[in-house]
Structure formats: structure tokens, C-alpha cells
Scaffold this motif. Structure first.
Motif, PDB file in Angstrom:
ATOM      1  N   SER A 172      41.988  41.657  44.001  1.00  0.00           N
ATOM      2  CA  SER A 172      40.926  41.297  43.065  1.00  0.00           C
ATOM      3  C   SER A 172      39.892  40.468  43.803  1.00  0.00           C
ATOM      4  CB  SER A 172      41.502  40.480  41.904  1.00  0.00           C
ATOM      5  OG  SER A 172      42.450  41.241  41.197  1.00  0.00           O
ATOM      6  N   TRP A 173      38.633  40.781  43.573  1.00  0.00           N
ATOM      7  CA  TRP A 173      37.543  40.160  44.313  1.00  0.00           C
ATOM      8  C   TRP A 173      36.402  39.786  43.375  1.00  0.00           C
ATOM      9  CZ3 TRP A 173      39.350  39.487  49.092  1.00  0.00           C
ATOM     10  CH2 TRP A 173      40.343  40.346  49.535  1.00  0.00           C
ATOM     11  N   LYS A 174      35.665  38.742  43.752  1.00  0.00           N
ATOM     12  CA  LYS A 174      34.464  38.357  43.019  1.00  0.00           C
ATOM     13  C   LYS A 174      33.303  38.435  43.997  1.00  0.00           C
ATOM     14  CE  LYS A 174      34.226  35.296  39.648  1.00  0.00           C
ATOM     15  NZ  LYS A 174      34.174  34.025  38.882  1.00  0.00           N
TER      16      LYS A 174
ATOM     17  N   GLU B  18      33.270  45.445  37.174  1.00  0.00           N
ATOM     18  CA  GLU B  18      32.685  45.014  35.903  1.00  0.00           C
ATOM     19  C   GLU B  18      31.416  45.786  35.628  1.00  0.00           C
ATOM     20  OE1 GLU B  18      32.669  43.588  32.463  1.00  0.00           O
ATOM     21  OE2 GLU B  18      34.082  42.525  33.745  1.00  0.00           O
TER      22      GLU B  18
ATOM     23  N   GLU C 185      38.170  45.152  41.488  1.00  0.00           N
ATOM     24  CA  GLU C 185      39.603  45.185  41.777  1.00  0.00           C
ATOM     25  C   GLU C 185      39.979  46.545  42.332  1.00  0.00           C
ATOM     26  OE1 GLU C 185      43.763  44.822  39.301  1.00  0.00           O
ATOM     27  OE2 GLU C 185      42.109  43.477  38.756  1.00  0.00           O
TER      28      GLU C 185
ATOM     29  N   PHE D  11      44.952  45.962  34.965  1.00  0.00           N
ATOM     30  CA  PHE D  11      44.105  45.205  35.876  1.00  0.00           C
ATOM     31  C   PHE D  11      44.489  43.730  35.833  1.00  0.00           C
ATOM     32  CE2 PHE D  11      40.854  48.610  34.701  1.00  0.00           C
ATOM     33  CZ  PHE D  11      41.181  49.397  35.799  1.00  0.00           C
ATOM     34  N   ASP D  12      44.484  43.081  36.993  1.00  0.00           N
ATOM     35  CA  ASP D  12      44.734  41.645  37.083  1.00  0.00           C
ATOM     36  C   ASP D  12      43.484  40.853  36.718  1.00  0.00           C
ATOM     37  OD1 ASP D  12      47.386  42.010  37.927  1.00  0.00           O
ATOM     38  OD2 ASP D  12      46.771  42.151  40.026  1.00  0.00           O
ATOM     39  N   SER D  13      42.314  41.418  36.971  1.00  0.00           N
ATOM     40  CA  SER D  13      41.049  40.742  36.688  1.00  0.00           C
ATOM     41  C   SER D  13      40.775  40.736  35.193  1.00  0.00           C
ATOM     42  CB  SER D  13      39.899  41.451  37.412  1.00  0.00           C
ATOM     43  OG  SER D  13      40.122  41.450  38.804  1.00  0.00           O
ATOM     44  N   ASP D  14      40.020  39.735  34.755  1.00  0.00           N
ATOM     45  CA  ASP D  14      39.667  39.591  33.345  1.00  0.00           C
ATOM     46  C   ASP D  14      38.330  40.273  33.080  1.00  0.00           C
ATOM     47  OD1 ASP D  14      39.854  38.793  30.717  1.00  0.00           O
ATOM     48  OD2 ASP D  14      38.994  36.810  31.100  1.00  0.00           O
ATOM     49  N   PHE D  15      38.345  41.614  33.126  1.00  0.00           N
ATOM     50  CA  PHE D  15      37.131  42.395  32.917  1.00  0.00           C
ATOM     51  C   PHE D  15      36.714  42.367  31.446  1.00  0.00           C
ATOM     52  CE2 PHE D  15      38.928  44.788  36.618  1.00  0.00           C
ATOM     53  CZ  PHE D  15      37.871  44.613  37.487  1.00  0.00           C
TER      54      PHE D  15
ATOM     55  N   LEU E 176      33.122  41.108  39.061  1.00  0.00           N
ATOM     56  CA  LEU E 176      34.531  41.305  39.391  1.00  0.00           C
ATOM     57  C   LEU E 176      34.767  42.727  39.885  1.00  0.00           C
ATOM     58  CD1 LEU E 176      36.182  39.622  36.272  1.00  0.00           C
ATOM     59  CD2 LEU E 176      35.939  38.658  38.568  1.00  0.00           C
TER      60      LEU E 176
END
Length: 170
Positions: A75-77, A163, A85, A104-108, A83
């Protein structure tokens, strides 16, 4: 982007990856027959790709433009806060047998997911299909119709989610 035919082509990437995830798509329609991108090698800074036609065709395909994204799993920003991933998913599921969940681990808020088969373990023409869920996607492979009822050997499916956003062009 790459120019590919049915002949395998090894490309050196601009950097090396520890756990690469790749998605690739045909972006042109130079030949009359359908084709998908098959990735047969992905490690470090090298990727081997080719075009594959369905089994009922002659397997020879003219050069097509191919879009390719390779990134490190995780996961990357991005610098603007977007975001992204990337995941590599192992699956042998065909759409005729349902779909596998990918969370997904990210909070999309509104992710856009890209997916493709990133191995060539099986020889049959195969592509990915996916549909969005509240927490990720559901994914499966789809073979040509005559083969879609049997099964497919386990492949690695590359999934990249980013995102969604709004932009203008021109």
C-alpha cells in the motif's frame, strides 16, 4: 508502453522490484483477431510478455500497443495523497465457478481496480474479470467459451487499485 506480437519479448524495467505486481492491457486494434497480454516472466527488473490469441485462431498476431504498469506489492500514498495498492493473488478459479474475494488494506473511498494474469502457468487463452465490492473486488479468470467449464491451473493475478478522482484533459 510496449509494442508486442505473439513472439515473447523480454523488457528491462526502469528499476528492480522485490515483489513486483504487473497489469497489462492491449491498447490498440491493429489486427482483426482478439488477443490478451500473457506475462511469462516477472522478476527483478525484467518482464517477459507476448500476445496470445484464442485457441481456435492461428496464434500469430500483428504488433499491438500494450499498456503496462509494474509496481512493488503493498500500500502506497503518492505525493498528492492518492492511495495506491498492489497485490499478487493466487487463483485457479474460473468465472464459471464463481469469484475469489480480494480485500484492500487501504482505506479507499472510490477505488479503480486494474487486474490481469501475470503468469503463464497454463497454456489456455485466459484473462481476468472482476467486480467491485464494499471492501475490495471479487476476481476470477475467464477462458475462451469452449474451455470455460473445465478449470485452469493456478495463476498469479496482478491487482492494482488506485483512489478514484476527477481530472480534466485538454
Amino acid at each position: 508502453s510496449l509494442a508486442l506480437t505473439h513472439t515473447p519479448q523480454t523488457t528491462t524495467l526502469s528499476r528492480s522490484f522485490d515483489t513486483p505486481v504487473a497489469v497489462a492491457f492491449v491498447e490498440s486494434r491493429n489486427g482483426p483477431d482478439p488477443a490478451v497480454v500473457r506475462i511469462s516472466g516477472l522478476a527483478g527488473d525484467q518482464i517477459t510478455t507476448r500476445l496470445q490469441e484464442p485457441g481456435n485462431l492461428d496464434s500469430v498476431h500483428v504488433s499491438e500497443d500494450v499498456g503496462l504498469v509494474v509496481m512493488e506489492a503493498g500500500s502506497w500514498k503518492l505525493t498528492d495523497g492518492t492511495l495506491v495498492e498492489a497485490q499478487a493473488v493466487q487463483s485457479n478459479r474460473l468465472t464459471s465457478a464463481g469469484f475469489d474475494p480480494v480485500t484492500f488494506d487501504s482505506d479507499f473511498d472510490d477505488p479503480i481496480a486494474l487486474a490481469s494474469v501475470q503468469t503463464s502457468n497454463g497454456t489456455d487463452y485466459v484473462t481476468t474479470r472482476h467486480r467491485h465490492t464494499a471492501t475490495g473486488i471479487q476476481i476470477a479468470m475467464e477462458e475462451e467459451e469452449a474451455l470455460n467449464a473445465g478449470g485452469h491451473i493456478t495463476e498469479t493475478l496482478g491487482v492494482i487499485a488506485i483512489e478514484g478522482g476527477l481530472s480534466t484533459s485538454g
